[in-house]
Design a protein around this motif. Structure first.
Motif, PDB file in Angstrom:
ATOM      1  N   ASN A   1      42.108  -4.403  43.448  1.00  0.00           N
ATOM      2  CA  ASN A   1      41.084  -3.893  42.542  1.00  0.00           C
ATOM      3  C   ASN A   1      39.889  -4.832  42.648  1.00  0.00           C
ATOM      4  OD1 ASN A   1      42.502  -1.665  41.454  1.00  0.00           O
ATOM      5  ND2 ASN A   1      43.707  -3.056  40.213  1.00  0.00           N
ATOM      6  N   LEU A   2      38.811  -4.354  43.248  1.00  0.00           N
ATOM      7  CA  LEU A   2      37.668  -5.202  43.567  1.00  0.00           C
ATOM      8  C   LEU A   2      36.386  -4.637  42.975  1.00  0.00           C
ATOM      9  CD1 LEU A   2      38.528  -5.753  47.325  1.00  0.00           C
ATOM     10  CD2 LEU A   2      38.953  -7.338  45.454  1.00  0.00           C
ATOM     11  N   GLN A   3      35.426  -5.512  42.744  1.00  0.00           N
ATOM     12  CA  GLN A   3      34.104  -5.110  42.268  1.00  0.00           C
ATOM     13  C   GLN A   3      33.292  -4.563  43.436  1.00  0.00           C
ATOM     14  OE1 GLN A   3      33.005  -5.286  39.080  1.00  0.00           O
ATOM     15  NE2 GLN A   3      34.995  -6.054  38.446  1.00  0.00           N
ATOM     16  N   PRO A   4      32.451  -3.562  43.216  1.00  0.00           N
ATOM     17  CA  PRO A   4      31.564  -3.102  44.286  1.00  0.00           C
ATOM     18  C   PRO A   4      30.675  -4.252  44.767  1.00  0.00           C
ATOM     19  CG  PRO A   4      31.575  -1.538  42.478  1.00  0.00           C
ATOM     20  CD  PRO A   4      32.333  -2.751  42.007  1.00  0.00           C
ATOM     21  N   GLY A   5      30.497  -4.320  46.077  1.00  0.00           N
ATOM     22  CA  GLY A   5      29.699  -5.383  46.671  1.00  0.00           C
ATOM     23  C   GLY A   5      30.534  -6.541  47.192  1.00  0.00           C
ATOM     24  N   THR A   6      31.833  -6.554  46.888  1.00  0.00           N
ATOM     25  CA  THR A   6      32.716  -7.622  47.374  1.00  0.00           C
ATOM     26  C   THR A   6      32.941  -7.454  48.864  1.00  0.00           C
ATOM     27  OG1 THR A   6      33.846  -7.660  45.239  1.00  0.00           O
ATOM     28  CG2 THR A   6      34.978  -8.700  47.078  1.00  0.00           C
ATOM     29  N   ARG A   7      32.857  -8.555  49.586  1.00  0.00           N
ATOM     30  CA  ARG A   7      33.081  -8.521  51.031  1.00  0.00           C
ATOM     31  C   ARG A   7      34.528  -8.905  51.315  1.00  0.00           C
ATOM     32  NH1 ARG A   7      28.489  -8.899  54.411  1.00  0.00           N
ATOM     33  NH2 ARG A   7      29.658 -10.243  55.807  1.00  0.00           N
ATOM     34  N   VAL A   8      35.186  -8.119  52.170  1.00  0.00           N
ATOM     35  CA  VAL A   8      36.556  -8.390  52.591  1.00  0.00           C
ATOM     36  C   VAL A   8      36.489  -8.827  54.049  1.00  0.00           C
ATOM     37  CG1 VAL A   8      38.886  -7.451  52.868  1.00  0.00           C
ATOM     38  CG2 VAL A   8      37.433  -6.644  50.998  1.00  0.00           C
ATOM     39  N   VAL A   9      36.956 -10.057  54.340  1.00  0.00           N
ATOM     40  CA  VAL A   9      36.886 -10.619  55.691  1.00  0.00           C
ATOM     41  C   VAL A   9      38.252 -11.163  56.088  1.00  0.00           C
ATOM     42  CG1 VAL A   9      34.434 -11.221  55.501  1.00  0.00           C
ATOM     43  CG2 VAL A   9      36.157 -12.883  54.851  1.00  0.00           C
ATOM     44  N   TYR A  10      38.449 -11.323  57.403  1.00  0.00           N
ATOM     45  CA  TYR A  10      39.656 -11.974  57.899  1.00  0.00           C
ATOM     46  C   TYR A  10      39.586 -13.445  57.530  1.00  0.00           C
ATOM     47  CZ  TYR A  10      41.099  -7.995  60.763  1.00  0.00           C
ATOM     48  OH  TYR A  10      41.527  -6.769  61.187  1.00  0.00           O
ATOM     49  N   ASN A  11      40.674 -13.977  56.994  1.00  0.00           N
ATOM     50  CA  ASN A  11      40.730 -15.394  56.669  1.00  0.00           C
ATOM     51  C   ASN A  11      41.389 -16.176  57.797  1.00  0.00           C
ATOM     52  OD1 ASN A  11      40.086 -17.454  54.814  1.00  0.00           O
ATOM     53  ND2 ASN A  11      42.235 -17.592  54.201  1.00  0.00           N
ATOM     54  N   THR A  12      42.258 -15.501  58.561  1.00  0.00           N
ATOM     55  CA  THR A  12      42.905 -16.121  59.715  1.00  0.00           C
ATOM     56  C   THR A  12      42.526 -15.340  60.969  1.00  0.00           C
ATOM     57  OG1 THR A  12      44.878 -14.768  59.367  1.00  0.00           O
ATOM     58  CG2 THR A  12      44.893 -16.967  58.410  1.00  0.00           C
ATOM     59  N   ALA A  13      42.474 -16.045  62.080  1.00  0.00           N
ATOM     60  CA  ALA A  13      42.162 -15.401  63.352  1.00  0.00           C
ATOM     61  C   ALA A  13      43.399 -14.678  63.892  1.00  0.00           C
ATOM     62  CB  ALA A  13      41.684 -16.436  64.355  1.00  0.00           C
ATOM     63  N   THR A  14      43.173 -13.529  64.504  1.00  0.00           N
ATOM     64  CA  THR A  14      44.241 -12.792  65.172  1.00  0.00           C
ATOM     65  C   THR A  14      43.867 -12.681  66.645  1.00  0.00           C
ATOM     66  OG1 THR A  14      43.231 -10.625  64.799  1.00  0.00           O
ATOM     67  CG2 THR A  14      44.687 -11.461  63.068  1.00  0.00           C
ATOM     68  N   ASP A  15      44.723 -12.019  67.427  1.00  0.00           N
ATOM     69  CA  ASP A  15      44.392 -11.855  68.841  1.00  0.00           C
ATOM     70  C   ASP A  15      43.237 -10.868  69.053  1.00  0.00           C
ATOM     71  OD1 ASP A  15      45.966  -9.797  67.932  1.00  0.00           O
ATOM     72  OD2 ASP A  15      47.066  -9.528  69.811  1.00  0.00           O
ATOM     73  N   LYS A  16      42.936 -10.056  68.038  1.00  0.00           N
ATOM     74  CA  LYS A  16      41.849  -9.081  68.167  1.00  0.00           C
ATOM     75  C   LYS A  16      40.617  -9.421  67.330  1.00  0.00           C
ATOM     76  CE  LYS A  16      44.991  -5.283  69.137  1.00  0.00           C
ATOM     77  NZ  LYS A  16      45.470  -3.966  68.744  1.00  0.00           N
TER      78      LYS A  16
END
Length: 111
Positions: free
Chosen positions: A74-89
């Motif tokens: 449950n997030l507020q509009p405008g929140t950015r969701v990013v990878y916190n760990t690197a993956t192979d892709k």
């Protein structure tokens, strides 16, 4: 007699001018929803379709996504969701989504 006419004209003029002024003074509109409105949140489901666990950062919160398991946020509009760990892709810090109201009820699959 002149004093009575002058007094009557003054009273009538004052009452005619005071009416719009008193109406304007009481017509101060404050937004009611600013006092009683709830902050809207967006319900978003994220599914990790890869074989390894992935951490994502939604705003300031770090969320661990186990392989194949959905997680509801449950997030507020405008929140950015990013990878916190690197993956192979993907690299760490890559943008997955920026939350908007159009994403309410959506499911995001990470591969």
């Amino acid at each position: 007699m002149n004093y009575r006419n002058l007094l009557a004209v003054t009273v009538v003029a004052t009452s005619l001018l005071a009416s719009p002024v008193s109406y304007a003074a009481t017509a101060v509109h404050s937004p009611v929803n600013a006092m009683f409105g709830k902050t809207k949140t967006v319900k978003l489901t994220m599914v990790n379709d890869s074989t390894t666990p992935v951490e994502v950062k939604a705003g300031d919160e770090v969320v661990k996504l186990d392989a194949g398991k959905p997680v509801t946020l449950n997030l507020q509009p405008g929140t950015r969701v990013v990878y916190n760990t690197a993956t192979d892709k993907q690299q760490a810090g890559s943008l997955i989504a920026e939350v908007s109201t159009s994403l309410n009820g959506a499911t995001i699959h990470l591969k």
